[in-house]
Write a protein that holds these residues in place. Sequence first.
Motif, PDB file in Angstrom:
ATOM      1  N   ARG A 127      33.802  28.666  46.741  1.00  0.00           N
ATOM      2  CA  ARG A 127      33.180  27.856  47.783  1.00  0.00           C
ATOM      3  C   ARG A 127      34.243  27.445  48.790  1.00  0.00           C
ATOM      4  NH1 ARG A 127      28.749  23.461  46.008  1.00  0.00           N
ATOM      5  NH2 ARG A 127      30.124  22.230  47.348  1.00  0.00           N
ATOM      6  N   ALA A 128      33.871  27.430  50.043  1.00  0.00           N
ATOM      7  CA  ALA A 128      34.836  27.112  51.100  1.00  0.00           C
ATOM      8  C   ALA A 128      35.402  25.703  50.956  1.00  0.00           C
ATOM      9  CB  ALA A 128      34.185  27.278  52.466  1.00  0.00           C
ATOM     10  N   ASP A 129      34.618  24.798  50.349  1.00  0.00           N
ATOM     11  CA  ASP A 129      35.072  23.417  50.211  1.00  0.00           C
ATOM     12  C   ASP A 129      35.681  23.137  48.845  1.00  0.00           C
ATOM     13  OD1 ASP A 129      32.854  23.506  48.605  1.00  0.00           O
ATOM     14  OD2 ASP A 129      31.754  21.895  49.627  1.00  0.00           O
ATOM     15  N   SER A 130      36.010  24.188  48.085  1.00  0.00           N
ATOM     16  CA  SER A 130      36.500  24.004  46.712  1.00  0.00           C
ATOM     17  C   SER A 130      37.959  23.589  46.656  1.00  0.00           C
ATOM     18  CB  SER A 130      36.319  25.296  45.910  1.00  0.00           C
ATOM     19  OG  SER A 130      37.195  26.315  46.413  1.00  0.00           O
ATOM     20  N   GLY A 131      38.706  23.881  47.710  1.00  0.00           N
ATOM     21  CA  GLY A 131      40.137  23.624  47.683  1.00  0.00           C
ATOM     22  C   GLY A 131      40.928  24.719  46.993  1.00  0.00           C
ATOM     23  N   ILE A 132      40.240  25.738  46.478  1.00  0.00           N
ATOM     24  CA  ILE A 132      40.905  26.869  45.813  1.00  0.00           C
ATOM     25  C   ILE A 132      41.033  27.980  46.848  1.00  0.00           C
ATOM     26  CG2 ILE A 132      40.792  28.539  43.923  1.00  0.00           C
ATOM     27  CD1 ILE A 132      38.906  26.544  42.491  1.00  0.00           C
ATOM     28  N   THR A 133      42.255  28.321  47.222  1.00  0.00           N
ATOM     29  CA  THR A 133      42.461  29.271  48.315  1.00  0.00           C
ATOM     30  C   THR A 133      43.230  30.519  47.904  1.00  0.00           C
ATOM     31  OG1 THR A 133      44.498  28.128  48.976  1.00  0.00           O
ATOM     32  CG2 THR A 133      42.430  27.405  50.012  1.00  0.00           C
ATOM     33  N   SER A 134      43.590  30.624  46.620  1.00  0.00           N
ATOM     34  CA  SER A 134      44.336  31.799  46.161  1.00  0.00           C
ATOM     35  C   SER A 134      44.021  32.064  44.697  1.00  0.00           C
ATOM     36  CB  SER A 134      45.847  31.578  46.327  1.00  0.00           C
ATOM     37  OG  SER A 134      46.290  30.563  45.434  1.00  0.00           O
ATOM     38  N   LEU A 135      44.345  33.270  44.243  1.00  0.00           N
ATOM     39  CA  LEU A 135      44.147  33.614  42.839  1.00  0.00           C
ATOM     40  C   LEU A 135      44.964  32.685  41.936  1.00  0.00           C
ATOM     41  CD1 LEU A 135      43.049  35.475  40.611  1.00  0.00           C
ATOM     42  CD2 LEU A 135      44.994  36.994  41.039  1.00  0.00           C
ATOM     43  N   GLU A 136      46.192  32.376  42.343  1.00  0.00           N
ATOM     44  CA  GLU A 136      47.052  31.502  41.531  1.00  0.00           C
ATOM     45  C   GLU A 136      46.394  30.138  41.287  1.00  0.00           C
ATOM     46  OE1 GLU A 136      49.140  34.792  43.086  1.00  0.00           O
ATOM     47  OE2 GLU A 136      48.047  33.243  44.218  1.00  0.00           O
ATOM     48  N   GLU A 137      45.682  29.651  42.287  1.00  0.00           N
ATOM     49  CA  GLU A 137      45.041  28.343  42.163  1.00  0.00           C
ATOM     50  C   GLU A 137      43.788  28.374  41.299  1.00  0.00           C
ATOM     51  OE1 GLU A 137      44.415  27.106  46.195  1.00  0.00           O
ATOM     52  OE2 GLU A 137      46.546  26.728  46.553  1.00  0.00           O
ATOM     53  N   MET A 138      43.372  29.581  40.846  1.00  0.00           N
ATOM     54  CA  MET A 138      42.213  29.697  39.958  1.00  0.00           C
ATOM     55  C   MET A 138      42.565  29.377  38.506  1.00  0.00           C
ATOM     56  SD  MET A 138      39.133  30.250  40.918  1.00  0.00           S
ATOM     57  CE  MET A 138      38.473  30.874  39.366  1.00  0.00           C
ATOM     58  N   GLU A 139      43.850  29.214  38.193  1.00  0.00           N
ATOM     59  CA  GLU A 139      44.227  28.921  36.810  1.00  0.00           C
ATOM     60  C   GLU A 139      43.541  27.636  36.346  1.00  0.00           C
ATOM     61  OE1 GLU A 139      48.176  28.647  33.924  1.00  0.00           O
ATOM     62  OE2 GLU A 139      48.417  28.761  36.119  1.00  0.00           O
ATOM     63  N   GLY A 140      42.896  27.731  35.181  1.00  0.00           N
ATOM     64  CA  GLY A 140      42.196  26.575  34.636  1.00  0.00           C
ATOM     65  C   GLY A 140      40.800  26.369  35.196  1.00  0.00           C
ATOM     66  N   HIS A 141      40.330  27.303  36.034  1.00  0.00           N
ATOM     67  CA  HIS A 141      38.986  27.207  36.610  1.00  0.00           C
ATOM     68  C   HIS A 141      38.092  28.328  36.063  1.00  0.00           C
ATOM     69  CE1 HIS A 141      39.955  24.025  39.506  1.00  0.00           C
ATOM     70  NE2 HIS A 141      41.124  24.645  39.681  1.00  0.00           N
ATOM     71  N   SER A 142      36.797  28.234  36.319  1.00  0.00           N
ATOM     72  CA  SER A 142      35.822  29.156  35.733  1.00  0.00           C
ATOM     73  C   SER A 142      35.472  30.298  36.696  1.00  0.00           C
ATOM     74  CB  SER A 142      34.548  28.402  35.343  1.00  0.00           C
ATOM     75  OG  SER A 142      33.985  27.751  36.478  1.00  0.00           O
ATOM     76  N   LEU A 143      35.170  31.455  36.117  1.00  0.00           N
ATOM     77  CA  LEU A 143      34.882  32.660  36.901  1.00  0.00           C
ATOM     78  C   LEU A 143      33.590  33.302  36.423  1.00  0.00           C
ATOM     79  CD1 LEU A 143      35.788  34.896  38.939  1.00  0.00           C
ATOM     80  CD2 LEU A 143      36.927  36.004  36.988  1.00  0.00           C
ATOM     81  N   ALA A 144      32.723  33.650  37.375  1.00  0.00           N
ATOM     82  CA  ALA A 144      31.466  34.336  37.072  1.00  0.00           C
ATOM     83  C   ALA A 144      31.596  35.821  37.399  1.00  0.00           C
ATOM     84  CB  ALA A 144      30.323  33.727  37.872  1.00  0.00           C
ATOM     85  N   PHE A 145      31.511  36.671  36.372  1.00  0.00           N
ATOM     86  CA  PHE A 145      31.320  38.091  36.599  1.00  0.00           C
ATOM     87  C   PHE A 145      29.851  38.333  36.897  1.00  0.00           C
ATOM     88  CE2 PHE A 145      35.121  38.209  33.730  1.00  0.00           C
ATOM     89  CZ  PHE A 145      35.993  38.820  34.623  1.00  0.00           C
ATOM     90  N   ALA A 146      29.522  39.519  37.426  1.00  0.00           N
ATOM     91  CA  ALA A 146      28.135  39.799  37.791  1.00  0.00           C
ATOM     92  C   ALA A 146      27.331  40.372  36.632  1.00  0.00           C
ATOM     93  CB  ALA A 146      28.094  40.758  38.981  1.00  0.00           C
ATOM     94  N   ASP A 147      27.809  41.477  36.064  1.00  0.00           N
ATOM     95  CA  ASP A 147      27.080  42.192  35.010  1.00  0.00           C
ATOM     96  C   ASP A 147      28.107  43.012  34.238  1.00  0.00           C
ATOM     97  OD1 ASP A 147      25.660  44.781  33.982  1.00  0.00           O
ATOM     98  OD2 ASP A 147      23.988  43.445  34.431  1.00  0.00           O
ATOM     99  N   PRO A 148      27.979  43.122  32.915  1.00  0.00           N
ATOM    100  CA  PRO A 148      28.986  43.849  32.136  1.00  0.00           C
ATOM    101  C   PRO A 148      29.096  45.327  32.470  1.00  0.00           C
ATOM    102  CG  PRO A 148      27.135  43.180  30.761  1.00  0.00           C
ATOM    103  CD  PRO A 148      26.989  42.454  32.050  1.00  0.00           C
ATOM    104  N   ASN A 149      28.074  45.902  33.117  1.00  0.00           N
ATOM    105  CA  ASN A 149      28.118  47.311  33.503  1.00  0.00           C
ATOM    106  C   ASN A 149      28.361  47.508  34.992  1.00  0.00           C
ATOM    107  OD1 ASN A 149      27.569  48.917  31.024  1.00  0.00           O
ATOM    108  ND2 ASN A 149      25.742  47.628  30.964  1.00  0.00           N
ATOM    109  N   SER A 150      28.735  46.433  35.689  1.00  0.00           N
ATOM    110  CA  SER A 150      29.021  46.522  37.122  1.00  0.00           C
ATOM    111  C   SER A 150      30.483  46.891  37.338  1.00  0.00           C
ATOM    112  CB  SER A 150      28.730  45.186  37.803  1.00  0.00           C
ATOM    113  OG  SER A 150      29.200  45.189  39.133  1.00  0.00           O
TER     114      SER A 150
END
Length: 306
Positions: A127-150
């Motif tokens: 989200r643009a208002d998340s304050g997360i602007t890089s992959l490094e800043e994703m540490e400790g945050h949650s990630l949604a994949f789309a589909d296991p066969n995607s």
Amino acid sequence: MTLTAAIIGATALTSTAALAQAADWREEVPVFRIGILGGENEADRLREHSCQQAYLEERLGVPVELYPASDYAGVMQGLLAGQLEFAGLGSSGYAGISLQNPDAVEPLYTTMQIDGSLGYYAVMYTRADSGITSLEEMEGHSLAFADPNSTSGYLVPSYELAAEEGLVLEAFFSETGFGGGHEQAVIAVLNGQYDAGVTWTSGVGDINEGYSRGNLRSMVDKGMLDMSEIQIIWRSNLITNGPRVIRSDLPQELKDLVMGAMMQLQVADRDCFDAINDGESMGYWPINHEFYEPIINMRRELQGDR
């Protein structure tokens, strides 16, 4: 017998033989069934593909039926079980089928982007208002994949984040999960259920429109997303565009008819071509199994790791 009579007779015999041959494959395949990848709004996908249904019915001379699946695996299993004749797949889906049964389906063609490339990208967005602007800043945050066969929604991101970025996904992210499809994952991020997601995009064209094609472009076109709501913080290497495949055991005449008809679609009905390809592209391009060997090897390696 005159020459004219002989020519007429020969033409009649040839026409009769051709009709008999045509009748033969139509008796074997009285209905042409197309699988539609799931994970997106079913009503939208049926509406987008209804023009392809009518187009192929006219050119094949048999009824064409559309079968949307609830997820990617549904289309894959339908092809493997002989319950579908034709489908569009992601590269990972094709790889999954090939690893289960190398003789099940044949790739016919793929989509060429507006820049002439035969590939696209997986991107990670927040989200643009998340304050997360890089992959490094994703540490400790949650990630949604789309589909296991995607391909873009799971296979390539999970592979490249581990192999090239050196991440142990279970340790780096606080949580990973599946959104149930590309659209659903974006909505989950917008609603705050996950901090980031991954999806696919051509990576060319106007970013404010969601680029030229892909899930972001499709959602922008439907009014489901404004690109100002998200920001892209990571992009994969180029991924091979997914194939349209046909069952290998079908009559060759039918395969040739489908290939010929679909290669003409962008000229015969450009609006339909754009609708079923999630945005703008240059056209279709013939491909073969070898085109997908890198993705097949990637999927084989990940399956071996698991």
